[in-house]
Design an enzyme around this catalytic site. Structure first.
Site, PDB file in Angstrom:
ATOM      1  N   LYS A 159       0.854  -1.188   0.000  1.00  0.00           N
ATOM      2  CA  LYS A 159       0.000   0.000   0.000  1.00  0.00           C
ATOM      3  C   LYS A 159       0.893   1.242   0.000  1.00  0.00           C
ATOM      4  O   LYS A 159       0.996   1.975   0.997  1.00  0.00           O
ATOM      5  CB  LYS A 159      -0.944  -0.043   1.213  1.00  0.00           C
ATOM      6  CG  LYS A 159      -2.278   0.636   0.965  1.00  0.00           C
ATOM      7  CD  LYS A 159      -3.282   0.259   2.038  1.00  0.00           C
ATOM      8  CE  LYS A 159      -4.488   1.184   2.030  1.00  0.00           C
ATOM      9  NZ  LYS A 159      -5.285   1.165   0.805  1.00  0.00           N
TER      10      LYS A 159
HETATM   11  N1  PPE Z   1      -7.503  -2.476  -3.234  1.00  0.00           N
HETATM   12  C1  PPE Z   1      -7.054  -1.214  -3.161  1.00  0.00           C
HETATM   13  C2  PPE Z   1      -6.334  -0.643  -4.327  1.00  0.00           C
HETATM   14  C3  PPE Z   1      -7.295  -0.461  -2.012  1.00  0.00           C
HETATM   15  O1  PPE Z   1      -6.866   0.775  -1.948  1.00  0.00           O
HETATM   16  C4  PPE Z   1      -7.998  -1.041  -0.936  1.00  0.00           C
HETATM   17  C5  PPE Z   1      -8.277  -0.251   0.306  1.00  0.00           C
HETATM   18  C6  PPE Z   1      -8.434  -2.377  -1.047  1.00  0.00           C
HETATM   19  C7  PPE Z   1      -8.151  -3.067  -2.203  1.00  0.00           C
HETATM   20  C8  PPE Z   1      -9.146  -3.086   0.081  1.00  0.00           C
HETATM   21  O2  PPE Z   1      -8.279  -3.346   1.141  1.00  0.00           O
HETATM   22  P1  PPE Z   1      -8.778  -3.447   2.665  1.00  0.00           P
HETATM   23  O3  PPE Z   1      -9.208  -2.092   3.061  1.00  0.00           O
HETATM   24  O4  PPE Z   1      -7.607  -3.933   3.410  1.00  0.00           O
HETATM   25  O5  PPE Z   1      -9.922  -4.404   2.680  1.00  0.00           O
HETATM   26  N2  PPE Z   1      -8.488   1.124   0.087  1.00  0.00           N
HETATM   27  C9  PPE Z   1      -8.388   2.005   1.216  1.00  0.00           C
HETATM   28  C10 PPE Z   1      -8.223   3.442   0.806  1.00  0.00           C
HETATM   29  C11 PPE Z   1      -9.297   4.070   0.019  1.00  0.00           C
HETATM   30  C12 PPE Z   1      -9.042   5.535  -0.179  1.00  0.00           C
HETATM   31  O6  PPE Z   1      -9.725   6.124  -1.022  1.00  0.00           O
HETATM   32  O7  PPE Z   1      -8.212   6.161   0.478  1.00  0.00           O
HETATM   33  C13 PPE Z   1      -9.515   1.772   2.215  1.00  0.00           C
HETATM   34  O8  PPE Z   1     -10.509   1.130   1.900  1.00  0.00           O
HETATM   35  O9  PPE Z   1      -9.370   2.216   3.352  1.00  0.00           O
END
Ligand code: PPE
Length: 307
Positions: A159
């Site tokens: 991330k």
């Molecule tokens: N893919 C991406 C690219 C992504 O950014 C997230 C989270 C996920 C999958 C899902 O991951 P998880 O939250 O661990 O289930 N995106 C974060 C940021 C969004 C933003 O706009 O800033 C979030 O959901 O917190």
């Protein structure tokens, strides 16, 4: 999305006032995207506010940092305790938490080795990421013309803030074309994920999602949902999914900390199933709502209660 400021946030080991939070314009993380972040949710429960999978998020923050050769000088325990401190200091009941670590200011040049690392933990109220309407009735998505950043160029499954230029381009394109969100294919043409969500499909009653090797972010909601779905008796499978398979799916939905579980009702102008959120998606949404609000004892270990 607009947010309301709170009173304080955490920086490098102590609480500071919201207005005191500053970043030097020469910060390496600003110039070159060399920073890592997390997104976590805290939910109101009968036992007070509870943070969902706090430890797992802080472990991922440190793992993302490792991919950047960034040494965050705070342990998972310290970062977790700091998160609880920020929530209670601001009297928040339900909130979104954004930890971020960046290479700071030391000079100029692309190499950040040896640079100072600054860590902030910010918490604030946040509504439905893809809208209340979207959570209830599903959203409309299209396949992006942008491909997902590839692990042959950057650590795509970390991330890392710089990776989000890819996400930003995809979501801007989707919005400008009249869609709510983008589905991004990877370098090999397989479905990867949304701009800020993982994607799932239901095919013949089975729950499928692309594998981590498809250059997705290994989502913590994704991992949790896979376990909950399996516990509910669904066959759960990680495998490559092609663009065309999305048109065959009975159901499609996104998962993410911010997005939670958001049904997809239309993909590339084709209705998904009957064009409304499907039964499996709705069952999973309901179960997930119970899990995060401490209404299912089986998953109580996934919650950290704020004293
Ligand atoms: N893919 C991406 C690219 C992504 O950014 C997230 C989270 C996920 C999958 C899902 O991951 P998880 O939250 O661990 O289930 N995106 C974060 C940021 C969004 C933003 O706009 O800033 C979030 O959901 O917190």
């Amino acid at each position: 999305m607009q947010i309301e400021p709170t009173q304080s946030m955490w920086k490098n080991g102590a609480l500071i006032r919201w207005e005191e939070a500053t970043i030097h314009p020469l910060s390496h993380g600003l110039h070159y995207g060399t920073s890592v972040f997390e997104g976590i949710r805290c939910y109101e429960t009968d036992r007070g506010p509870a943070v969902f999978r706090l430890r797992e998020h802080m472990v991922r923050l440190r793992t993302s940092a490792k991919a950047l050769h960034m040494d965050i000088p705070h342990s998972v325990d310290e970062l977790s305790a700091a998160t609880l401190e920020v929530i209670s200091a601001n009297g928040l009941r339900e909130c979104y938490i954004r930890p971020i670590s960046l290479f700071g200011a030391s000079g100029i040049g692309v190499n950040p080795l040896g640079y100072p690392v600054d860590t902030f933990i910010i918490a604030f109220a946040l509504g439905a990421y893809l809208g209340e309407e979207g959570v209830r009735n599903g959203i409309r998505v299209h396949t992006s013309s942008w491909r997902r950043v590839s692990s042959s160029s950057v650590p795509a499954s970390a991330k890392i803030c710089g990776n989000y230029v890819n996400s930003a381009l995809a979501v801007m394109e989707a919005k400008q074309n009249g869609f709510d969100e983008a589905v991004i294919l990877n370098e090999h043409g397989f479905v990867a994920e949304g701009s800020g969500e993982n994607i799932f499909m239901v095919m013949d009653g089975r729950v499928l999602t692309p594998p981590v090797s498809a250059d997705i972010l290994p989502g913590i909601t994704r991992m949790s949902l896979m376990q909950v779905a399996a516990d509910m008796g669904y066959a759960v499978e990680e495998r490559d999914v092609s663009r065309g398979e999305m048109f065959l799916a009975e159901e499609l939905f996104f998962t993410g900390s911010a997005a939670e579980i958001t049904p997809i009702r239309e993909v590339d102008r084709r209705p998904v199933g009957k064009g409304v959120p499907g039964e499996v998606t709705k069952r999973l949404q309901a179960k997930f709502a119970d899990v995060v609000r401490a209404k299912d004892e089986k998953y109580i270990g996934w919650l950290t209660f704020v004293e």
